[in-house]
Design a protein around this motif. Sequence first.
Motif, mmCIF file in Angstrom:
data_model
loop_
_atom_site.group_PDB
_atom_site.id
_atom_site.type_symbol
_atom_site.label_atom_id
_atom_site.label_comp_id
_atom_site.label_asym_id
_atom_site.label_seq_id
_atom_site.Cartn_x
_atom_site.Cartn_y
_atom_site.Cartn_z
ATOM 1 N N ALA A 19 0.845 -1.205 0.000
ATOM 2 C CA ALA A 19 0.000 0.000 0.000
ATOM 3 C C ALA A 19 0.875 1.249 0.000
ATOM 4 C CB ALA A 19 -0.926 -0.007 1.210
ATOM 5 N N GLY A 20 1.833 1.294 0.912
ATOM 6 C CA GLY A 20 2.692 2.477 1.018
ATOM 7 C C GLY A 20 3.442 2.714 -0.276
ATOM 8 N N PHE A 21 4.052 1.657 -0.796
ATOM 9 C CA PHE A 21 4.926 1.820 -1.960
ATOM 10 C C PHE A 21 4.145 2.186 -3.224
ATOM 11 C CE2 PHE A 21 7.238 0.167 -5.612
ATOM 12 C CZ PHE A 21 8.432 0.865 -5.464
ATOM 13 N N VAL A 22 3.101 1.398 -3.525
ATOM 14 C CA VAL A 22 2.374 1.631 -4.784
ATOM 15 C C VAL A 22 1.663 2.977 -4.766
ATOM 16 C CG1 VAL A 22 0.562 0.766 -6.322
ATOM 17 C CG2 VAL A 22 2.095 -0.842 -5.211
ATOM 18 N N ILE A 23 1.106 3.364 -3.622
ATOM 19 C CA ILE A 23 0.389 4.643 -3.574
ATOM 20 C C ILE A 23 1.372 5.813 -3.701
ATOM 21 C CG2 ILE A 23 -1.052 6.150 -2.130
ATOM 22 C CD1 ILE A 23 -2.363 3.538 -1.068
ATOM 23 N N LEU A 24 2.561 5.648 -3.108
ATOM 24 C CA LEU A 24 3.558 6.712 -3.269
ATOM 25 C C LEU A 24 3.999 6.808 -4.724
ATOM 26 C CD1 LEU A 24 5.787 6.292 -0.089
ATOM 27 C CD2 LEU A 24 4.314 8.219 -0.660
ATOM 28 N N LEU A 25 4.106 5.649 -5.372
ATOM 29 C CA LEU A 25 4.552 5.612 -6.768
ATOM 30 C C LEU A 25 3.495 6.196 -7.688
ATOM 31 C CD1 LEU A 25 6.940 4.387 -8.477
ATOM 32 C CD2 LEU A 25 5.429 2.449 -8.885
ATOM 33 N N LEU A 26 2.236 5.801 -7.491
ATOM 34 C CA LEU A 26 1.146 6.236 -8.362
ATOM 35 C C LEU A 26 -0.051 6.597 -7.470
ATOM 36 C CD1 LEU A 26 1.369 6.236 -11.446
ATOM 37 C CD2 LEU A 26 0.092 4.106 -11.501
ATOM 38 N N PRO A 27 -0.095 7.862 -6.991
ATOM 39 C CA PRO A 27 -1.116 8.234 -6.009
ATOM 40 C C PRO A 27 -2.559 7.955 -6.452
ATOM 41 C CG PRO A 27 0.549 9.926 -6.158
ATOM 42 C CD PRO A 27 0.852 8.960 -7.246
ATOM 43 N N SER A 28 -2.793 7.957 -7.772
ATOM 44 C CA SER A 28 -4.179 7.739 -8.218
ATOM 45 C C SER A 28 -4.671 6.316 -7.956
ATOM 46 C CB SER A 28 -4.311 8.066 -9.708
ATOM 47 O OG SER A 28 -3.285 7.443 -10.431
ATOM 48 N N THR A 29 -3.763 5.414 -7.562
ATOM 49 C CA THR A 29 -4.208 4.045 -7.242
ATOM 50 C C THR A 29 -4.680 3.944 -5.783
ATOM 51 O OG1 THR A 29 -1.993 3.393 -6.541
ATOM 52 C CG2 THR A 29 -2.554 2.958 -8.843
ATOM 53 N N ALA A 30 -4.581 5.057 -5.056
ATOM 54 C CA ALA A 30 -4.848 5.012 -3.605
ATOM 55 C C ALA A 30 -6.187 4.365 -3.224
ATOM 56 C CB ALA A 30 -4.724 6.409 -3.008
ATOM 57 N N PRO A 31 -7.308 4.746 -3.880
ATOM 58 C CA PRO A 31 -8.574 4.141 -3.431
ATOM 59 C C PRO A 31 -8.568 2.618 -3.581
ATOM 60 C CG PRO A 31 -8.977 5.962 -4.954
ATOM 61 C CD PRO A 31 -7.515 5.721 -4.961
ATOM 62 N N LEU A 32 -8.088 2.130 -4.729
ATOM 63 C CA LEU A 32 -8.152 0.691 -4.974
ATOM 64 C C LEU A 32 -7.112 -0.080 -4.164
ATOM 65 C CD1 LEU A 32 -8.731 0.662 -8.845
ATOM 66 C CD2 LEU A 32 -10.388 0.140 -7.071
ATOM 67 N N ILE A 33 -5.846 0.324 -4.291
ATOM 68 C CA ILE A 33 -4.775 -0.403 -3.595
ATOM 69 C C ILE A 33 -4.929 -0.241 -2.078
ATOM 70 C CG2 ILE A 33 -2.272 -0.416 -3.174
ATOM 71 C CD1 ILE A 33 -2.860 -1.775 -5.763
ATOM 72 N N GLY A 34 -5.290 0.972 -1.663
ATOM 73 C CA GLY A 34 -5.463 1.213 -0.226
ATOM 74 C C GLY A 34 -6.507 0.281 0.361
#
Lengths: 437, 111
Positions: free
Chosen positions: A278-293
Motif C-alpha cells: 500500500a505504502g509503496f504503490v500509492i507513493l509511486l502512483l497516487p491515483s491508485t490510492a482508493p483501490l490499492i489502499g
Amino acid sequence: MDNILETLKKLWLESGFMGFFENGGWKSLIMILVALVLLYLGIRKKFEPLLLVGIAFGCLLTNLPGAGLYHMAMWDAYVYECPYDAANEAILYDVEEERVLSVEEYMSTLPPDAQEPEIIEKLSFTDIAHIGGLLDILYIGVKAGIYPCLIFIGVGAMTDFGPLIANPKSFFLGAAAQFGVFFAFFGAVLLGFTGNQAASIGIIGGADGPTAILTCMLLAPALLGPIAIAAYSYMALIPMIQPPIMRLLTTEKERSVKMEQLREVSKTEKIVFPIVVAGFVILLLPSTAPLIGCLMFGNLLRETGVTERLSDVAQNALMNIVTLFLGISVGATTVAARFLTLNTLKIVVLGLIAFGFSTVGGLLVGKLMYKLSGGKINPLIGAAGVSAVPMAARVAQVEGQKANPSNFLLMHAMGPNVAGVIGSAIAAGFLIKVFGA
Amino acid sequence: MTLKMDLGDALIDAVMGWAIVFLGIALLVLVVVLVGKIMSGKKPAVPAPTPAPAAAPPAPPAPPAPGAAGDLKLYDTPDRDAAMIMAIVADELKVPVNELRFISIREVKNK
C-alpha cells in the motif's frame, strides 16, 4: 359510467404500458429482453450470478416506462455540471456543441405541452437524494466511488498473497497480462472513441470488475452500463476464452511442466506485505490510492489475526451488501436510449479483444520465464495474470492437468492471479492520471 | 470515421502505460524481495522460541515408527479425508505411501 370510463382511460394513459408505444418506447422493450437474457445467463448458466443477476434486474427496472427509479438526464446534468429541469427531466446543455444552454435557449426548445420548468442550477448529491428515484440514490455509491472500493476491502480480505510472496517473480506475469488493457485502449481510439472512453474500455482487459467500474465512472460515466456488463460477462466466460489461446501459444511439453513446491511464508511476512505494498504503490502512483489502499486494508484485516471479526464482515456481510447495491445500480445505467447504440457493440467486441490479448501477454511472458528458468516455470500460469480471481488460476490448473495429470498448478497460478489485481489497479491508476480531469 | 484522439499519442500512451505497469511491478518486486530478505535474515537470529518444538522430528536421530516421516499438519481436513488423499497421491505417483513425506494438507476454499 362516463366517470368510470374516464378514470380507466386515464389509468391506461398514465400506465407504463403506454410508454412502450410512445417515442422510442420499443427500445425499452428490447432492453427488457436484454435483461431477461442476462437473467437467464446469470441464473441458468451461472455466469457471475452474484453480480449479473443484480445488473440484469437493475436493467429491467430502469427500462420499465414510468417507473422513475433512475433518471439518466439528471446524472448527465451532474456530469456536465449544467442546470437541470426537474419537471421535464431535461438538461440545459448542448452535447454536440459541448456548451451550457441559457434558460431562454432551453425554453425555445421545449414542446408546447411541456410542464412548467423547475430548474436547478447545479445538482449536488443532496438534490439527487431529494428528487431522484431509489436507484438514483443507490447509484450515488457508484458515482462517489464508494462501492468499488468497499468491494476491494472484501477482495483483500479474501485474498491470500502467500503464493505471490513466496514467488515474487510471478508479479511480472500480473503486469504482462495488462497487455490487453493497452491494446484495447489503442483499438478503441482507432474505432473513434475519445481518450477517456478508450481508457475505460481498455480496462475491461484487466478482468477486474470494481476496477473497471471505478475507472469508467471517473473517465466515461456514460459508458458504465455496457462496460460493466462486458467486463462481468467476459470474466464469467474465462473458462471458454482462455483455453484455446493457451493451447495455441504453448506446446504440450511446456504445459506439462511441473513446478517446484513453493516455500512457506511466515505470518510476519504476510502482515508486512499489505503495509509495504500500500505504502509503496500509492507513493509511486497516487491515483491508485482508493483501490490499492482498500485492497491492502482488507488483506491486513485478514492477516493480522487480531481482527477476525472485521475480516469476516469484510469477506461476507459487507461484500454481499455492496455487491447487491453495485449490481442493481450499475444495471440501472443501461437505459435504452444510451445502451442501444453502435458504441455498445464496439465495446462488446473490444472487451473480448482486451481479454484475449491480456491472456496473450501473460502467456508470452510466461514462455519467456520458461526459457529463462531452463524449463522450470510452466507458462500456463502467465494466463492467470488476468485478475479474475480465482477463475483464471483454475483454468491454468485444468489446462496443466490435461497435459500432465500429476500437475498441480493452482497455487503457482494464484501468485500471478493476485498480482493481476495489483497490476490492473496500477494500469487503472495510470489511465486515471493521464485522462482524468 | 473521425478519430477523436491522435493515433501517435494513443500509441505512446499505450506503450508508456504498459511500461509503467511493468516498472511499478518491478520496483514492487524489489521491495518485496528486500523485505523478504530482511525477514528471513532475522529468522536464524531467534532460533530458540519456535523452531525447536515445531520442527521436532526432522528424520535422522532416532528412526521413529516404520514408515513414519514426521508430523503431518492438517488444516480444515478431517483425518479420514487426509488418509484418502495420501493414498490417492501415492497411487497416482506409483510410490509406496511410506516413501512419501506429507508436510501439511489444507483445504483450498473457493473465494
